[in-house]
Design a protein around this motif. Sequence first.
Motif, PDB file in Angstrom:
ATOM      1  N   GLU A 193       0.827  -1.198   0.000  1.00  0.00           N
ATOM      2  CA  GLU A 193       0.000   0.000   0.000  1.00  0.00           C
ATOM      3  C   GLU A 193       0.868   1.258   0.000  1.00  0.00           C
ATOM      4  O   GLU A 193       0.566   2.251  -0.674  1.00  0.00           O
ATOM      5  CB  GLU A 193      -0.930  -0.006   1.225  1.00  0.00           C
ATOM      6  CG  GLU A 193      -1.986  -1.097   1.202  1.00  0.00           C
ATOM      7  CD  GLU A 193      -2.880  -0.992  -0.022  1.00  0.00           C
ATOM      8  OE1 GLU A 193      -3.203   0.156  -0.430  1.00  0.00           O
ATOM      9  OE2 GLU A 193      -3.237  -2.035  -0.589  1.00  0.00           O
ATOM     10  N   VAL A 194       1.960   1.219   0.771  1.00  0.00           N
ATOM     11  CA  VAL A 194       2.887   2.358   0.773  1.00  0.00           C
ATOM     12  C   VAL A 194       3.520   2.531  -0.612  1.00  0.00           C
ATOM     13  O   VAL A 194       3.645   3.652  -1.121  1.00  0.00           O
ATOM     14  CB  VAL A 194       3.975   2.153   1.849  1.00  0.00           C
ATOM     15  CG1 VAL A 194       5.029   3.260   1.762  1.00  0.00           C
ATOM     16  CG2 VAL A 194       3.360   2.118   3.237  1.00  0.00           C
ATOM     17  N   GLN A 195       3.905   1.422  -1.239  1.00  0.00           N
ATOM     18  CA  GLN A 195       4.500   1.500  -2.571  1.00  0.00           C
ATOM     19  C   GLN A 195       3.523   2.107  -3.575  1.00  0.00           C
ATOM     20  O   GLN A 195       3.909   2.947  -4.398  1.00  0.00           O
ATOM     21  CB  GLN A 195       4.920   0.090  -3.033  1.00  0.00           C
ATOM     22  CG  GLN A 195       6.089  -0.482  -2.240  1.00  0.00           C
ATOM     23  CD  GLN A 195       6.324  -1.953  -2.535  1.00  0.00           C
ATOM     24  OE1 GLN A 195       5.438  -2.641  -3.038  1.00  0.00           O
ATOM     25  NE2 GLN A 195       7.523  -2.432  -2.218  1.00  0.00           N
ATOM     26  N   ARG A 196       2.250   1.714  -3.496  1.00  0.00           N
ATOM     27  CA  ARG A 196       1.251   2.258  -4.418  1.00  0.00           C
ATOM     28  C   ARG A 196       1.025   3.747  -4.173  1.00  0.00           C
ATOM     29  O   ARG A 196       0.893   4.526  -5.127  1.00  0.00           O
ATOM     30  CB  ARG A 196      -0.074   1.504  -4.265  1.00  0.00           C
ATOM     31  CG  ARG A 196      -0.027   0.076  -4.768  1.00  0.00           C
ATOM     32  CD  ARG A 196      -1.366  -0.642  -4.534  1.00  0.00           C
ATOM     33  NE  ARG A 196      -1.336  -2.031  -4.937  1.00  0.00           N
ATOM     34  CZ  ARG A 196      -1.536  -2.463  -6.173  1.00  0.00           C
ATOM     35  NH1 ARG A 196      -1.774  -1.582  -7.136  1.00  0.00           N
ATOM     36  NH2 ARG A 196      -1.496  -3.752  -6.445  1.00  0.00           N
ATOM     37  N   SER A 197       1.007   4.154  -2.899  1.00  0.00           N
ATOM     38  CA  SER A 197       0.735   5.561  -2.599  1.00  0.00           C
ATOM     39  C   SER A 197       1.863   6.472  -3.082  1.00  0.00           C
ATOM     40  O   SER A 197       1.630   7.630  -3.418  1.00  0.00           O
ATOM     41  CB  SER A 197       0.518   5.740  -1.090  1.00  0.00           C
ATOM     42  OG  SER A 197       1.721   5.442  -0.374  1.00  0.00           O
ATOM     43  N   HIS A 198       3.095   5.936  -3.109  1.00  0.00           N
ATOM     44  CA  HIS A 198       4.239   6.740  -3.557  1.00  0.00           C
ATOM     45  C   HIS A 198       4.609   6.482  -5.020  1.00  0.00           C
ATOM     46  O   HIS A 198       5.441   7.203  -5.570  1.00  0.00           O
ATOM     47  CB  HIS A 198       5.456   6.447  -2.675  1.00  0.00           C
ATOM     48  CG  HIS A 198       5.340   6.969  -1.274  1.00  0.00           C
ATOM     49  ND1 HIS A 198       5.644   8.271  -0.950  1.00  0.00           N
ATOM     50  CD2 HIS A 198       4.935   6.375  -0.118  1.00  0.00           C
ATOM     51  CE1 HIS A 198       5.449   8.461   0.353  1.00  0.00           C
ATOM     52  NE2 HIS A 198       5.011   7.324   0.884  1.00  0.00           N
TER      53      HIS A 198
END
Length: 425
Positions: free
Chosen positions: A405-410
């Motif tokens: 989820e962090v990878q997708r948000s950034h």
Amino acid sequence: MNRYDAVQDLADALLFEGYVLYPYRASDGKNRVRWQFGVLMPPDYSLLDPTERSWSQTECLLDGDKALIRVRLRFLQAQSREVLDADRVLVTSLETEDATYRPWDEAVVRTVDLATNVYRFPRQVTFSLPGGTEVEAVGTAGFLRRTRLPITGTVTLTVHDLPGPYTVSRIRVRVENTTPDGSSERVGALRQALIAHHVIVAADGARFISQLDPPEWARTFAGESENVGLYPVLAGDLLLSSPIILYDHPSIAPESQGDLYDATEIDEILSLRTMTLTEEEKREVRGTDQRAAELLDRVDTMPPEFLDRLHGTIRYLRKVTEPPPADQPWWDPGNDSTVSPETDTVTIGNVAVGNGTRVRLRPGIRRADAQDMFLTGLLGTVVAVLTDVDGETHLAVALDGEEGEVQRSHGRYLYFGPDELEPVE
């Protein structure tokens, strides 16, 4: 037009690679250790120094039968040049109005031709180059005495039909220096060596198969070819086998204004450096070798626009048919309608993998980062299929769970090759 003319410039570049190195003076240390490429020494010297071979062999594949095969061997024969004064006494240097001459080993281009029908094998040509001495007057200042030693050798051509449904044959060309009683010192042995030798093969009525990128049915045959000292590549409809490994269909850069003999350097740098030589240094260049003198004259008279062409040329890996909009950089994927990272797929096994496909990570052994071992076996989802400028395919993956989820948000993902992912049902 001679059949071999199409590759003449390229073959000459191979022939004279390292012939004389910048700063192009006989007195410079690097020019006292010469001729490292494609040297076939007399067999007696090869026994003393096994790192120096006396023979070479090249093998290639020929598709077709009833062909007329022609082989051309080219090499340099060294000749020692001594400097004599007006009384014909040996001296260490000779001064003239525009040049300084010193002892030096020159070279003469030699060619051996062999032509045969494929049904007559093996075929061998024996050649013999006699020795001799020539004396040239240098004005009234003195003389240059050139001495060549005898050389003998053989070129052998064999052809073997290969098994299977294809009309394919393996051609072998073996070149051997058979000169007896060579010197026990390298400098002396070089004077009876085949220097910078290479082979050009033509076949009328058949075509050569690439050793670098053979068709699938010929890969095993190509892998079984044995090349020693020479490696064959396609050069138009000819085959060029050289001591320097090239890609198929090599060519001379159109910006090059002539051979600089030191191709480990860049033409622009060598040209600029040559321009900075002092007048005294240029005098010695002119007296070192006729080819070096011609190089110096060419660089000294090079028009500025020719020098500008050497400064940098970009040859795109892909042809751009339409220029990008003025407000978009060339690297924007939106400029290339042939790719769509969000919808493109790549086949892994029997599965079309693309955006949304779940995968298990299997980082390859080619990765150097120890952190990758902790990714082995983890699950994730492919976000995009990308292609780099070299044509390689990469898949952007977001891990499952909070980290993903962090990878997708950034918009920061992990990238893998197709062989590093396993589709998950």
